[in-house]
Scaffold this motif. Structure first.
Motif, short mmCIF file in Angstrom:
data_model
loop_
_atom_site.label_atom_id
_atom_site.label_comp_id
_atom_site.label_asym_id
_atom_site.label_seq_id
_atom_site.Cartn_x
_atom_site.Cartn_y
_atom_site.Cartn_z
N VAL A 188 4.72 6.38 4.16
CA VAL A 188 5.59 5.66 3.20
C VAL A 188 4.90 4.35 2.82
CG1 VAL A 188 7.81 6.62 3.93
CG2 VAL A 188 6.90 4.61 5.10
N PRO A 189 5.35 3.72 1.73
CA PRO A 189 4.73 2.46 1.32
C PRO A 189 4.95 1.36 2.37
CG PRO A 189 6.12 3.36 -0.43
CD PRO A 189 6.40 4.17 0.80
N VAL A 190 3.94 0.50 2.52
CA VAL A 190 4.03 -0.62 3.47
C VAL A 190 3.67 -1.91 2.74
CG1 VAL A 190 3.09 -1.63 5.59
CG2 VAL A 190 3.49 0.85 5.46
N LYS A 191 4.55 -2.90 2.91
CA LYS A 191 4.33 -4.20 2.27
C LYS A 191 3.94 -5.23 3.32
CE LYS A 191 7.18 -6.01 -0.94
NZ LYS A 191 8.42 -6.61 -1.48
N TRP A 192 2.97 -6.06 2.97
CA TRP A 192 2.63 -7.20 3.83
C TRP A 192 2.51 -8.43 2.93
CZ3 TRP A 192 -2.24 -9.77 3.30
CH2 TRP A 192 -2.41 -10.85 4.17
N ALA A 226 0.86 -1.18 0.00
CA ALA A 226 0.00 0.00 0.00
C ALA A 226 0.89 1.23 0.00
CB ALA A 226 -0.89 0.01 1.24
N SER A 227 0.56 2.18 -0.87
CA SER A 227 1.37 3.38 -0.94
C SER A 227 0.47 4.60 -1.00
CB SER A 227 2.28 3.33 -2.18
OG SER A 227 3.03 4.51 -2.25
N MET A 228 0.43 5.35 0.10
CA MET A 228 -0.41 6.54 0.18
C MET A 228 0.44 7.76 -0.15
SD MET A 228 -3.53 7.48 0.93
CE MET A 228 -4.04 9.15 0.52
N ASP A 229 0.10 8.40 -1.26
CA ASP A 229 0.80 9.62 -1.65
C ASP A 229 0.01 10.78 -1.07
OD1 ASP A 229 1.61 11.92 -2.90
OD2 ASP A 229 1.88 10.99 -4.87
N LYS A 230 0.50 11.30 0.06
CA LYS A 230 -0.29 12.33 0.77
C LYS A 230 -0.33 13.65 0.00
CE LYS A 230 -0.16 10.56 5.42
NZ LYS A 230 0.24 10.72 6.77
N VAL A 231 0.66 13.88 -0.85
CA VAL A 231 0.68 15.13 -1.60
C VAL A 231 -0.48 15.17 -2.60
CG1 VAL A 231 2.02 16.58 -3.17
CG2 VAL A 231 3.17 15.33 -1.31
N ASN A 232 -0.63 14.06 -3.35
CA ASN A 232 -1.70 14.02 -4.36
C ASN A 232 -2.98 13.40 -3.82
OD1 ASN A 232 -0.09 15.07 -6.46
ND2 ASN A 232 0.97 13.11 -6.52
N GLY A 233 -2.93 12.88 -2.61
CA GLY A 233 -4.12 12.23 -2.03
C GLY A 233 -4.47 10.94 -2.72
N LYS A 234 -3.46 10.30 -3.33
CA LYS A 234 -3.74 9.09 -4.11
C LYS A 234 -3.18 7.85 -3.41
CE LYS A 234 -4.49 7.90 -8.61
NZ LYS A 234 -5.18 8.02 -9.74
N SER A 282 -2.21 -2.64 6.09
CA SER A 282 -1.15 -2.04 5.26
C SER A 282 -1.56 -0.64 4.81
CB SER A 282 -0.86 -2.89 4.01
OG SER A 282 -0.54 -4.19 4.40
N ILE A 283 -2.84 -0.50 4.43
CA ILE A 283 -3.32 0.82 4.00
C ILE A 283 -3.23 1.81 5.16
CG2 ILE A 283 -5.34 2.13 3.21
CD1 ILE A 283 -6.24 -0.42 1.70
N VAL A 284 -3.74 1.38 6.32
CA VAL A 284 -3.70 2.29 7.48
C VAL A 284 -2.25 2.64 7.81
CG1 VAL A 284 -4.20 2.52 9.95
CG2 VAL A 284 -5.86 1.43 8.43
N ALA A 285 -1.37 1.64 7.79
CA ALA A 285 0.03 1.88 8.15
C ALA A 285 0.68 2.84 7.16
CB ALA A 285 0.79 0.57 8.21
N SER A 286 0.32 2.73 5.89
CA SER A 286 0.92 3.63 4.91
C SER A 286 0.38 5.05 5.10
CB SER A 286 0.62 3.15 3.48
OG SER A 286 1.18 4.04 2.56
N ILE A 287 -0.91 5.16 5.45
CA ILE A 287 -1.47 6.49 5.71
C ILE A 287 -0.78 7.10 6.95
CG2 ILE A 287 -3.57 7.73 6.42
CD1 ILE A 287 -5.17 5.70 4.71
N VAL A 288 -0.58 6.26 7.99
CA VAL A 288 0.00 6.76 9.25
C VAL A 288 1.47 7.14 9.06
CG1 VAL A 288 0.68 6.06 11.60
CG2 VAL A 288 -1.61 5.50 10.73
N THR A 289 2.22 6.27 8.36
CA THR A 289 3.67 6.51 8.27
C THR A 289 4.05 7.39 7.08
OG1 THR A 289 3.95 4.53 6.92
CG2 THR A 289 4.22 4.26 9.31
#
Ligand code: CDP
Length: 805
Positions: free
Chosen positions: A289-293, A220-228, A280-287
């Protein structure tokens, strides 16, 4: 066309269209280790998540202490239900209308349940940190037997109001999930009570697991800049995952991109939504950075979707001549801790109501009770279309038991009762309309191919020799005749989470005459890139080698419901043909303009449009494509593209006739499959070589399930078969040489007449292997023994029948 010249044959061959054993285009990368799987994805700064899992099957959680784990260098976060609760993500909806804990909320309900999610710099640090999370448990009584569960005072799901109805109606007990009934029970009972002959059987179809080579996982990779949010994962239904992720997270759907890269087998295991994806999604939003599981093998076997676990009782009645008059079936379905079955909404026991099989049974009844126990959730269709494997196993065993009751040959009993060719479309007593079939022809062909009468003679001689003490080996002849039901939709009957089960294809023809087609399905090894290009080649006259097939990226592919239940060919395959026909219709207008004739004066021929009656005047598809982009054609938009969303009018009903000849050593229980003959009818055949590969794979998984593969629990709810040391995965050593054969009975409603095939061999194979074992012991009084028929259980059967000295 009347042009049968060698030149035309060469043009047909050049297309590599339908009916051709085109080599798989995927294999160049797979055989060279160049596939791109989820675990191959590596992004800058990526973290790894892993679960603290419960060692207990049922326990209250008194406390969780994450301090020591957090103190370990390289650990970034440790999430518990408490952290997810403010986001309302500590529970998630299941595909079956129930809800499931993402992380243990107050208690655990099965061994291996997700308790906390550790996020660390790498997998090794995560593994070390898991050991440092201190969880205090208070053990609770464990229930692993669904029948006992319905009598127990122990409440498993304390989160549910015991009196409130569930997603599928009223609940009878606090551990009861639903009752699903189809057919006429009173009428069926009346027929059975009055019948000349009645046979009864109780059978347990054991819990097993699809066990794909690649386990489940995501990045999961949350790009906080683009909100994607981008989510790569082992998803059999990427668009459904996108919609669920949007509903759960509140992120707008256009801001979520779900990608299924190469997938190392699915078999139903990768349909569901698992806690690992949410965490993984929550962890990527929190941190940020991308999170792999990515699961390991034990995680996969112990916690992701299981298959089967059906306790089935049946009654079948017949006339003295052997004509079946009625069928009664009841199932107690063990769904584990949460009802996370992957079935269309209106079918809480999937297509179990195809349990009248290939036979003309005038009246029938099916009742299914779903039950909670302390086992992992799931209930997926392991290489079958929504419980059809259970249904076919049930009826094929009932036929054998009836044959024993009547002292009749089971092949003849089948023949007497098959639905006849002229009865199609056939309305079954439990509500299905079978589209087409010719069972008698298939059966006769199969029995002739194996010299059935000769085999029976040999078997009788073997029994006599055994009785005289001249041999310790018995011979079993396993028969099965199955009808599959594949290709869900139609939308009016079938939805998942409210989304109708259509599928889609979008085609773009490039100016130079090559093309790309994108589909809503996703291959997990079935060779879609090879075969869907063949459908298009035949439909639009562009060589398959010039067509790229792309699936699995929700940013580019049209919305589709994914690949499972052998639905790709019946639904997305149909969408492909229909989209192709739209291309052809526009190409016809362009060709007519270029040839200066009326639209109706040109006709399609292999790879071109020719002027009727003047075959020397034509435009090839290449020329037409070029003109579509480079010439102003009055009244016609530039470009050559089409999309089709296909809602199938009915399922397709492939069928098959299988025979297994097996030798069994009575003293060791060791089985030796001497011969396995498989005749399949999947309607129009797109790629015979791919079909054969599907049949080999499906039969091998059938062999596994029938002869040893099991997820077994002890009374404490410990998984006894959680590694490949104990969980049987057949190798080349155990697998026999399969003989394949076919008949062709096209589907009348599918645009190219094709039916699905991927799961047929599994559906038909399991009862065939099982019937072979049971048949070997029939002369000594065996009626029914439960699978899996491993050596130890076979030895026990022989022993119980008094065959040991
Ligand atoms: O949905 P899934 O791909 O698992 O199953 P399927 O639709 O039965 O297709 C499995 C593979 O067999 C695909 O590559 C199909 O195109 C191919 N196939 C075929 O060549 N001819 C058929 N009549 C049915 C399937």
């Amino acid at each position: 066309m009347n042009d049968m010249t060698p030149e035309r044959d060469a043009r047909v061959a050049n297309l590599k269209g339908m009916g051709c054993s085109r080599k798989r285009v995927e294999d160049a990368r797979f055989t060279q280790g160049k596939g791109n799987y989820v675990d191959d994805i590596s992004l800058p700064g990526m973290l790894t998540g892993d679960f603290v899992r419960s060692p207990y099957a049922h326990a209250r959680i008194k406390s969780i202490n994450t301090e020591a784990a957090m103190a370990l260098e390289g650990v970034v976060a440790v999430l518990t239900a408490q952290d997810l609760a403010p986001l309302s993500l500590h529970w998630m909806p299941t595909l079956a209308g129930d809800k499931q804990m993402v992380l243990a909320d107050g208690k655990v309900l099965f061994q291996g349940q997700e308790v906390a999610f550790v996020v660390a710099k790498d997998r090794y640090i995560a593994a070390d940190a898991i050991e440092l999370v201190e969880v205090e448990y208070e053990e609770l009584p464990v229930i692993v037997d669904p029948i006992k569960s319905l009598q127990s005072d122990v409440v498993l799901r304390e989160d549910l109001d015991p009196k409130a109805p569930g997603a599928h109606g009223p609940r009878k007990h606090h551990n009861h999930i639903f009752t699903w009934e189809v057919g006429d029970e009173a009428g069926t009972n009346a027929v059975i009570d009055d019948a000349d002959v009645v046979a009864e059987a109780s059978m347990y179809y054991h819990r097993t697991h699809p066990c794909p080579l690649e386990p489940c996982g995501c990045v999961a990779s949350m790009d906080k800049v683009n909100g994607k949010l981008t989510l790569w994962g082992t998803f059999q239904a990427p668009h459904v995952v996108r919609t669920v992720a949007s509903l759960l997270s509140g992120i707008e759907e256009h801001n979520i991109r779900v990608v299924s890269p190469d997938i190392g087998g699915g078999f139903g295991n990768k349909v569901g939504v698992y806690p690992g994806y949410v965490c993984s999604i929550v962890a990527s939003i929190v941190t940020g950075v991308p999170v792999k599981w990515v699961e390991d093998r034990m995680d996969n076997l112990m916690t992701t979707a299981f298959a089967r676990d059906y306790w089935m009782t049946g009654k079948i009645s017949a006339t003295k001549e052997g004509k079946i008059t009625g069928l009664h079936c009841h199932v107690t379905a063990d769904h584990g801790a949460f009802d996370a079955c992957a079935d269309p909404t209106k079918f809480p026991a999937g297509f179990m109501n195809i349990c009248t099989g290939s036979y003309d049974i005038p009246i029938a009844y099916l009742g299914v009770d779903g039950v909670y126990t302390n086992k992992a959730p799931g209930g997926v269709s392991y290489r079958c279309s929504f419980r059809v494997t259970e249904a076919v196993y049930f009826i094929e065993r009932m036929i054998e038991v009836l044959a024993i009751e009547m002292d009749m040959d089971p092949a003849e009993l089948r023949r007497i009762n098959f639905i006849k060719k002229e009865q199609f479309p056939y309305q079954s007593a439990l509500g299905w309309e079978y589209d087409s079939g010719d069972y008698h022809t298939a059966w006769d062909k199969a029995l002739k191919a194996v010299d059935y009468d000769g085999l029976r003679k040999e078997q009788a001689e073997r029994v006599e020799a055994f009785k005289r003490g001249e041999t310790r080996t018995l011979m079993g002849i396993g028969l099965s005749f199955f009808t599959e039901i594949v290709g869900a939709g139609p939308v009016k009957n079938c939805d998942i989470l409210g989304m109708g089960m259509f599928d889609s294809c979008e085609i773009r023809i490039h100016p130079t005459g090559s093309a790309i087609a994108r589909l809503g399905t996703i291959s997990q090894g079935q060779g879609h890139a090879t075969t869907f290009a063949q459908i298009l080649a035949s439909e639009i006259g562009i060589p398959a080698d010039s067509i790229t097939i792309e699936e699995g990226d929700t940013d580019t592919a049209p919305y589709g419901l994914g690949t499972y239940g052998s639905r790709s060919t019946p639904v997305a395959g149909a969408a492909t043909a229909m989209a192709g026909r739209k291309i052809r219709a526009k190409a016809q207008m362009i060709a007519a303009y270029l040839l200066e004739v009326h639209d109706d004066d040109v006709e399609f021929d292999v790879d071109r449009f020719v002027v009727k009656g003047a075959p020397e005047r034509f435009k090839t598809m290449g020329e037409i494509a070029y003109a579509a982009y480079n010439q102003a054609i009055p009244g016609i938009e530039p470009g050559l593209e089409a999309v089709s969303y296909y809602d199938p009018p009915n399922m397709t009903y492939p069928f098959g006739a299988y025979v297994c000849v097996m030798d069994i050593d009575v003293d060791t229980g060791v089985t030796d499959i001497r011969r396995f003959y498989a005749l399949d009818d999947c309607g129009t055949r797109i790629n015979p070589m791919v079909i054969e590969g599907q049949i080999h794979g499906g039969l091998t998984e059938a062999l596994a399930v029938a002869l040893g593969q099991e997820i077994a629990y002890d009374e404490m709810g410990n998984v006894k078969t959680g590694t490949l040391m104990d969980f049987f995965l057949p190798t080349a050593w155990e697998v026999p040489n399969y003989e394949t054969d076919h008949t062709v009975t096209p589907s009348p409603h599918h645009p190219i007449g094709a039916k699905g095939v991927g799961e047929s061999p599994h559906v038909g194979g399991v009862p065939c292997f099982s019937n072979a074992v049971q048949d070997a012991f029939r002369p000594f009084g065996n009626r029914h023994t439960n699978m899996p028929h491993d050596h130890w259980r076979i030895w026990q059967t022989a022993n119980a029948l008094g065959l040991h000295h």
